[in-house]
Design an enzyme around this catalytic site. Sequence first.
Site, PDB file in Angstrom:
ATOM      1  N   LYS A   9       0.830  -1.213   0.000  1.00 52.90           N
ATOM      2  CA  LYS A   9       0.000   0.000   0.000  1.00 52.90           C
ATOM      3  C   LYS A   9       0.865   1.265   0.000  1.00 52.90           C
ATOM      4  CE  LYS A   9      -3.971  -2.256   2.264  1.00 52.90           C
ATOM      5  NZ  LYS A   9      -4.942  -2.190   3.395  1.00 52.90           N
ATOM      6  N   TYR A  49     -12.305  -2.085  -4.032  1.00 55.82           N
ATOM      7  CA  TYR A  49     -12.848  -2.206  -2.672  1.00 55.82           C
ATOM      8  C   TYR A  49     -14.375  -2.101  -2.633  1.00 55.82           C
ATOM      9  CZ  TYR A  49      -8.290  -2.184  -0.309  1.00 55.82           C
ATOM     10  OH  TYR A  49      -7.039  -2.509   0.167  1.00 55.82           O
ATOM     11  N   PHE A  57     -15.461   3.377   7.063  1.00 59.14           N
ATOM     12  CA  PHE A  57     -14.071   3.699   6.728  1.00 59.14           C
ATOM     13  C   PHE A  57     -13.824   3.763   5.216  1.00 59.14           C
ATOM     14  CE2 PHE A  57     -14.350  -0.927   7.408  1.00 59.14           C
ATOM     15  CZ  PHE A  57     -13.804  -1.420   6.219  1.00 59.14           C
ATOM     16  N   ARG A  85      -2.256 -14.513   4.519  1.00 55.05           N
ATOM     17  CA  ARG A  85      -3.026 -13.848   5.575  1.00 55.05           C
ATOM     18  C   ARG A  85      -2.269 -13.957   6.911  1.00 55.05           C
ATOM     19  NH1 ARG A  85      -7.116 -10.450   4.006  1.00 55.05           N
ATOM     20  NH2 ARG A  85      -7.525 -10.449   6.244  1.00 55.05           N
ATOM     21  N   THR A  91      -5.702  -7.250  10.627  1.00 55.71           N
ATOM     22  CA  THR A  91      -5.970  -5.944  10.013  1.00 55.71           C
ATOM     23  C   THR A  91      -5.497  -4.812  10.919  1.00 55.71           C
ATOM     24  OG1 THR A  91      -7.956  -6.956   9.045  1.00 55.71           O
ATOM     25  CG2 THR A  91      -7.791  -4.551   8.952  1.00 55.71           C
ATOM     26  N   ARG A 102       2.359  -6.640   9.282  1.00 46.19           N
ATOM     27  CA  ARG A 102       1.641  -5.505   9.884  1.00 46.19           C
ATOM     28  C   ARG A 102       2.151  -5.181  11.280  1.00 46.19           C
ATOM     29  NH1 ARG A 102      -4.278  -7.223   7.424  1.00 46.19           N
ATOM     30  NH2 ARG A 102      -4.288  -5.782   5.662  1.00 46.19           N
ATOM     31  N   ASN A 112      -2.155   0.087   6.960  1.00 44.03           N
ATOM     32  CA  ASN A 112      -1.631  -1.188   7.458  1.00 44.03           C
ATOM     33  C   ASN A 112      -0.761  -1.950   6.445  1.00 44.03           C
ATOM     34  OD1 ASN A 112      -3.631  -1.991   5.783  1.00 44.03           O
ATOM     35  ND2 ASN A 112      -4.885  -3.004   7.315  1.00 44.03           N
ATOM     36  N   HIS A 115      -2.205  -5.376   1.497  1.00 44.48           N
ATOM     37  CA  HIS A 115      -3.469  -6.067   1.243  1.00 44.48           C
ATOM     38  C   HIS A 115      -3.134  -7.518   0.906  1.00 44.48           C
ATOM     39  CE1 HIS A 115      -7.295  -7.233  -0.603  1.00 44.48           C
ATOM     40  NE2 HIS A 115      -6.563  -7.792  -1.563  1.00 44.48           N
ATOM     41  N   GLU A 126      -8.953 -10.722  -8.195  1.00 53.90           N
ATOM     42  CA  GLU A 126      -8.144  -9.524  -7.940  1.00 53.90           C
ATOM     43  C   GLU A 126      -6.922  -9.467  -8.862  1.00 53.90           C
ATOM     44  OE1 GLU A 126      -7.401  -9.543  -3.680  1.00 53.90           O
ATOM     45  OE2 GLU A 126      -9.538  -9.276  -3.236  1.00 53.90           O
TER      46      GLU A 126
HETATM   47  P1  IDP Z   1      -7.974  -6.873   5.457  1.00 60.35           P
HETATM   48  O1  IDP Z   1      -7.142  -5.904   4.638  1.00 60.35           O
HETATM   49  O2  IDP Z   1      -7.223  -7.392   6.660  1.00 60.35           O
HETATM   50  O3  IDP Z   1      -8.573  -7.972   4.615  1.00 60.35           O
HETATM   51  P2  IDP Z   1     -10.624  -5.648   5.469  1.00 60.35           P
HETATM   52  O4  IDP Z   1     -11.630  -5.806   6.554  1.00 60.35           O
HETATM   53  O5  IDP Z   1     -10.862  -6.364   4.170  1.00 60.35           O
HETATM   54  O6  IDP Z   1      -9.199  -6.032   6.085  1.00 60.35           O
HETATM   55  O7  IDP Z   1     -10.495  -4.078   5.187  1.00 60.35           O
HETATM   56  C1  IDP Z   1      -9.846  -3.588   4.041  1.00 60.35           C
HETATM   57  C2  IDP Z   1      -8.962  -2.426   4.437  1.00 60.35           C
HETATM   58  O8  IDP Z   1      -9.772  -1.340   4.894  1.00 60.35           O
HETATM   59  C3  IDP Z   1      -8.013  -2.701   5.612  1.00 60.35           C
HETATM   60  O9  IDP Z   1      -6.831  -3.376   5.232  1.00 60.35           O
HETATM   61  C4  IDP Z   1      -7.739  -1.294   6.118  1.00 60.35           C
HETATM   62  O10 IDP Z   1      -6.801  -0.606   5.281  1.00 60.35           O
HETATM   63  C5  IDP Z   1      -9.102  -0.657   5.954  1.00 60.35           C
HETATM   64  N1  IDP Z   1      -9.909  -0.791   7.190  1.00 60.35           N
HETATM   65  C6  IDP Z   1     -10.564  -1.890   7.625  1.00 60.35           C
HETATM   66  N2  IDP Z   1     -11.206  -1.673   8.785  1.00 60.35           N
HETATM   67  C7  IDP Z   1     -10.975  -0.380   9.087  1.00 60.35           C
HETATM   68  C8  IDP Z   1     -11.381   0.462  10.181  1.00 60.35           C
HETATM   69  O11 IDP Z   1     -12.091   0.049  11.095  1.00 60.35           O
HETATM   70  N3  IDP Z   1     -10.913   1.763  10.149  1.00 60.35           N
HETATM   71  C9  IDP Z   1     -10.135   2.248   9.134  1.00 60.35           C
HETATM   72  N4  IDP Z   1      -9.733   1.488   8.090  1.00 60.35           N
HETATM   73  C10 IDP Z   1     -10.138   0.189   8.064  1.00 60.35           C
HETATM   74 MG    MG Z   2      -9.953  -7.869   3.061  1.00 62.47          MG
END
Ligand code: IDP
Ligand code: MG
Length: 141
Positions: A9, A49, A57, A85, A91, A102, A112, A115, A126
Amino acid sequence: MERTFTILKPDCVKDGHVGKVIDKILSSGYKIIGIKMMKMTRPLAEGFYEIHKGKSFFEELILFMTEGPCIVAALEKENAVEDYRTLMGATNPLKAAPGTIRKEFAENISRNVVHGADSPENAIREIAYFFSTSELIGNIL
Ligand code: IDP
Ligand code: MG
């Protein structure tokens, strides 16, 4: 052999973590079968997304993912999706296990670093979203 899809990212690129993250990926047994740097446009990021549209968010996520260049890559290994993962960590970096990408490099739940696809089906989708077949080595799409 399974494939997964990752994005290093904009925070990863801006803060100079690309080399270390790729080193972790390679030393975990992944083969990189496609890789490129790009600055995502808003439509590209919103399409990627789409599943998060409507969440609190979403706007923050789109602004972050379009703020600067990122690196997209297709990876191959046995059990690629699940193992990636694990390698990424949770996350929220506060909840990520020691040694994960992370835990080591992420600032917060939004910024973070990486992805990773969450299922083999999504990985294929994807990869196809960002790569044409001629950009992939040993293509099986
Ligand atoms: P992941 O990347 O671990 O699969 P997802 O739930 O798919 O997590 O969320 C996608 C991305 O959205 C996260 O990697 C993060 O950058 C952002 N994100 C997810 N939850 C939050 C939140 O509660 N606050 C702010 N950003 C978030
Ligand atoms: Mg995800």
